[in-house]
Design an enzyme around this catalytic site. Structure first.
Site, PDB file in Angstrom:
ATOM      1  CG  ASP A 150      -5.806  -6.441  -6.314  1.00  0.00           C
ATOM      2  OD1 ASP A 150      -6.186  -6.398  -5.130  1.00  0.00           O
ATOM      3  OD2 ASP A 150      -6.576  -6.245  -7.275  1.00  0.00           O
TER       4      ASP A 150
ATOM      5  N   GLY B 250       0.836  -1.191   0.000  1.00  0.00           N
ATOM      6  CA  GLY B 250       0.000   0.000   0.000  1.00  0.00           C
ATOM      7  C   GLY B 250       0.868   1.238   0.000  1.00  0.00           C
TER       8      GLY B 250
ATOM      9  CE1 TYR C 212     -11.647   1.073   7.408  1.00  0.00           C
ATOM     10  CE2 TYR C 212     -12.093   2.081   9.548  1.00  0.00           C
ATOM     11  CZ  TYR C 212     -11.222   1.821   8.499  1.00  0.00           C
ATOM     12  OH  TYR C 212      -9.939   2.297   8.543  1.00  0.00           O
TER      13      TYR C 212
END
Length: 287
Positions: free
Chosen positions: A69, A12, A161
Site C-alpha cells: 500500500d 501498481g 489531481y
C-alpha cells in the site's frame, strides 16, 4: 551486463497498465517483483498481485507477489527490501500506482486531495528514496514514473489531481540533475491516448477510444533497456518515444482493429529551460 538476468520492481501491478508492464518485462527475461495493494481478486475489483505473479510463473517466468500500500512508507521500504533479498538487485523500478479524481478545486475536499497526494506524489518519492541507494551502489538503474509532461492544458478542470501528478514530473526533472554520470536515470512516461483498464471497462468506454496497455508496457521496456543516459530527466509520451525506436505501425495496439483512437495529448510540449540556466553551475553529484 551481457547475459545477466535483469530484475524489475513494478508498483501498481495488479491490473491494467501495471499488470501488462509486469507481463511484458517477464516475457523479455526479467525477474519481476509484482507489488500492489490488492491481494484478492473480487468481481468488483478483479485482479491481484498473486494472479499476475502466477500468470508469469505459469508462462515460465520468475516473479513473486508482495502486498504494498503505497500510502505507507513501511510498505514501500519492505517491498524494496524483499525485492533485494529475492533478486539481489533492482535494475528497473516502475511507479504505476495512482489515484485519480478529475474534478475542479471547488469540488475536491482536502481529504480527496490528501489521498491523491499520498499515492501520486509522496508514494513516488518514497519509492525513489528507497530504491535509489541500491541503484547508485551498483552504478546502474532505471527509474520510471507514470507522470505527464508539464503544460497548462493538463491543469484545466482537474487542478487538484494535476498538482499531485506534476509533482512526480518535477521529481523526474529535478533528480535527473543529480544523477548525471551515475549510471542511474529517471524518466516519466505518459500515454498519448486513453489506455484500456478496469476504469474504462467500468465506464464502458467504446473500444475505438482506447489502445491496449501493451503500447505503454513496450515503451517502458524500451526505456529500461536504454544503455545510455539520454533519457535521464525526460518526460516521454509512449507513442512518440516508440516512434524514435523505429515503430511506425501502431495498429496492433488498437482496441478497435479498424480504428486508431484519438490522441489526447498535444503534439508538442513547452520547453521548461530558461536561458539563465545555461550559466548555472553543475549540481553537486551524490556519487
Amino acid at each position: 551486463m551481457a547475459g545477466r538476468v535483469k530484475t524489475a520492481l513494478i508498483l501498481g501491478a495488479s491490473r491494467g497498465i501495471g499488470k501488462q508492464i509486469a507481463l511484458t518485462f517477464a516475457e523479455n527475461g526479467y525477474k519481476v517483483c509484482v507489488a500492489a495493494k490488492t491481494t484478492e481478486s473480487t468481481p468488483k475489483l478483479p485482479g491481484s498481485v498473486h494472479d499476475v505473479a502466477n500468470e508469469i510463473v505459469e508462462k515460465g517466468g520468475d516473479a513473486f507477489p508482495i502486498r504494498c500500500d503505497v500510502r505507507f512508507e513501511n510498505d514501500i521500504s519492505n517491498t524494496v527490501s524483499r525485492c533485494m533479498q529475492q533478486f539481489g538487485r533492482i535494475d528497473v523500478a516502475v511507479y504505476n500506482a495512482g489515484a485519480i479524481s478529475w474534478k475542479e478545486v471547488a469540488e475536491t475536499p482536502l481529504r480527496s486531495w490528501d489521498l491523491m497526494n499520498q499515492i501520486n506524489a509522496r508514494g513516488a518519492y518514497c519509492l525513489v528514496d528507497n530504491v535509489l541507494p541500491h541503484m547508485l551502489e551498483k552504478k546502474h538503474g532505471r527509474l520510471i514514473l507514470v507522470a505527464p509532461p508539464i503544460y497548462n492544458r493538463f491543469f484545466k478542470g482537474k487542478t487538484p489531481y494535476a498538482m499531485t501528478k506534476v509533482a512526480a514530473t518535477v521529481l523526474v526533472h529535478g533528480l535527473a540533475n543529480e544523477l548525471v554520470g551515475s549510471g542511474v536515470t529517471i524518466s516519466a512516461l505518459w500515454p498519448a491516448t486513453v489506455i484500456k483498464s478496469h476504469v474504462t471497462e467500468v465506464r464502458k468506454l467504446p473500444p475505438s477510444f482506447m489502445r491496449k496497455p501493451t503500447i505503454f508496457a513496450d515503451a517502458c521496456l524500451e526505456i529500461a533497456q536504454e544503455k545510455s543516459e539520454i533519457l535521464n530527466g525526460k518526460a516521454l509520451i509512449d507513442e512518440d518515444y516508440l516512434r524514435t525506436k523505429g515503430v511506425t505501425d501502431f495498429s496492433k495496439y488498437r482496441c478497435d482493429p479498424k480504428q486508431d483512437p484519438l490522441r489526447m495529448m498535444p503534439q508538442e510540449f513547452p520547453c521548461l529551460i530558461v536561458k539563465e540556466e545555461i550559466d548555472d553551475p553543475p549540481v553537486k553529484s551524490r556519487i
